[in-house]
Design a protein around this motif. Sequence first.
Motif, PDB file in Angstrom:
ATOM      1  N   LEU A   1      -5.362  -6.781   0.687  1.00 19.68           N
ATOM      2  CA  LEU A   1      -5.142  -6.413   2.093  1.00 19.68           C
ATOM      3  C   LEU A   1      -6.396  -6.713   2.921  1.00 19.68           C
ATOM      4  N   LEU A   2      -7.555  -6.328   2.388  1.00 18.88           N
ATOM      5  CA  LEU A   2      -8.811  -6.552   3.115  1.00 18.88           C
ATOM      6  C   LEU A   2      -9.099  -8.048   3.239  1.00 18.88           C
TER       7      LEU A   2
ATOM      8  N   LEU B   1      -6.960  -9.419   5.900  1.00 22.13           N
ATOM      9  CA  LEU B   1      -7.457  -8.961   7.203  1.00 22.13           C
ATOM     10  C   LEU B   1      -8.674  -9.791   7.636  1.00 22.13           C
ATOM     11  N   VAL B   2      -9.608  -9.968   6.708  1.00 17.57           N
ATOM     12  CA  VAL B   2     -10.817 -10.748   7.012  1.00 17.57           C
ATOM     13  C   VAL B   2     -10.437 -12.175   7.383  1.00 17.57           C
TER      14      VAL B   2
ATOM     15  N   LEU C   1      -7.624 -13.290   8.713  1.00 17.05           N
ATOM     16  CA  LEU C   1      -7.017 -13.363  10.050  1.00 17.05           C
ATOM     17  C   LEU C   1      -8.065 -13.118  11.130  1.00 17.05           C
ATOM     18  N   GLN C   2      -9.024 -12.246  10.840  1.00 21.66           N
ATOM     19  CA  GLN C   2     -10.124 -12.017  11.792  1.00 21.66           C
ATOM     20  C   GLN C   2     -10.892 -13.315  12.005  1.00 21.66           C
TER      21      GLN C   2
ATOM     22  N   LEU D   1      -5.481  -3.213  -2.527  1.00 23.89           N
ATOM     23  CA  LEU D   1      -6.344  -2.925  -1.370  1.00 23.89           C
ATOM     24  C   LEU D   1      -7.251  -4.119  -1.071  1.00 23.89           C
TER      25      LEU D   1
ATOM     26  N   MET E   1       0.827  -1.213   0.000  1.00 20.22           N
ATOM     27  CA  MET E   1       0.000   0.000   0.000  1.00 20.22           C
ATOM     28  C   MET E   1       0.861   1.263   0.000  1.00 20.22           C
TER      29      MET E   1
END
Lengths: 150, 290
Positions: free
Chosen positions: A133-134, A137-138, A140-141, A130, A101
């Motif tokens: 990245l999202l 993130l999702v 790992l969440q 992007l 990013m």
Amino acid sequence: MRTGPDRTALAALALGIAGVAVSGYLTVVHYGGVALACQQSSLIDCEAVTTSSYSLIPGTDLPVSLAGLAWALVVVGLASALLSGARGADVILLVWSAVAMIPVLYLVWAEIVIVHRICLWCTVFHAIVLGTLLAALVRLQGAAALEEQV
Amino acid sequence: MQVSERAGTRRARRAQRQPSRGPRPRGRSVWRGPLPIVAVVVAVVVVVGIFVAISRQPAATPAEQSPVVNSAVVSKVTSVPASVFDQVGAGTSQDIIHPAPAGDVLKGASGKPLAIYVGAEFCPYCASERWSFILALSRFGTWNGLALSRSSSTDVFPNTPTFTFRNASYASDYLELSAVETSDREGKPIASMTPTQDKAYARLDSGQSIPFIDVGDRFYSVGAGYAPDVLSGKSWDDIAAALRDPSSAVAKAVLGHANKWTAAICAVTGGQPGDVCSGPAVKGIQLPSK
């Protein structure tokens, strides 16, 4: 049984493949000297962006699309590793896309502030970074939530 | 499938080993939910919004009031030592100089070879091309009335610092110059082409684009030899200083292209003056042949 985290790995794989396609096309256009397929308007002008000095890796004659291609290939590799159950690949994917990013925002700055034109192909690639990245993130969440449930 | 089952088994074993650990602290819940995703998206939108706001701010442009002649800057720019030109060679400039179709060397009223420039003040590619052309011509003669200017604030590569040929004149023992800026910085017409300029422009510039340069009807170019963003964010003084550093990006672009124009001009002046045309950088440039 497919779970949420697997879907995000598939999404990352799809984004990586799309990234390879877009950056590969921009690299071929750079070295092949062929015209970019891109509509031109007062705001959109792919050629103005891809012929500016910001289209090259600083201090080299290499196009930034080549770095994008390398980045996307690694994403494809990491997503494949996730699908085959490799541990730790999700964290690497998150870090890899977060680091990407930085040049993405630098290039967006060059497009908006310096060149005053937007390159659609470049914007698609920036959206892919992007999106990756999202997705990371999702994923790992999802993994963290699963761990907390246990 | 295997992944989640394996993970589930591992977690089950871990849970058996640590039955008394209890629920995780509430602080971890921030990591869950939509907050991190929203935060990333909002951060990106805010940064892009800042870029848009910056790009809409008008630049401080000394040339906005009226073209300003700054002799000190012009003197600095047109007195770059020959040794710097020689160290740069072709630099990073692109090959945009083409051979013109066969014919006699175009000459001006005095009988000297004629160089033609057609451009406009709003045009960012004219802005970058002028630097190299001015530097090349300064090796054959003397400029007067060069005024500071910037390209349009609303076009691509906005506010590129440059000069305008609007009220400039050029004197040389070796060639003549016929230059025209057809529009001002806002795109309003300010001058028309002379019949000689119009004839060369129509003959060689099939796309009718600017900047157009014709050196003696032997070599011509349409467009700029380097991207205008090499100059962006710099003052005229910054550029003048960078031109004396052969390792700078500005020198490699501007002087590299100026050396190519110098070689083209030498081809129509019969290699005169010798001290310019026999320099290693100029001699080392291979101009395209017909």
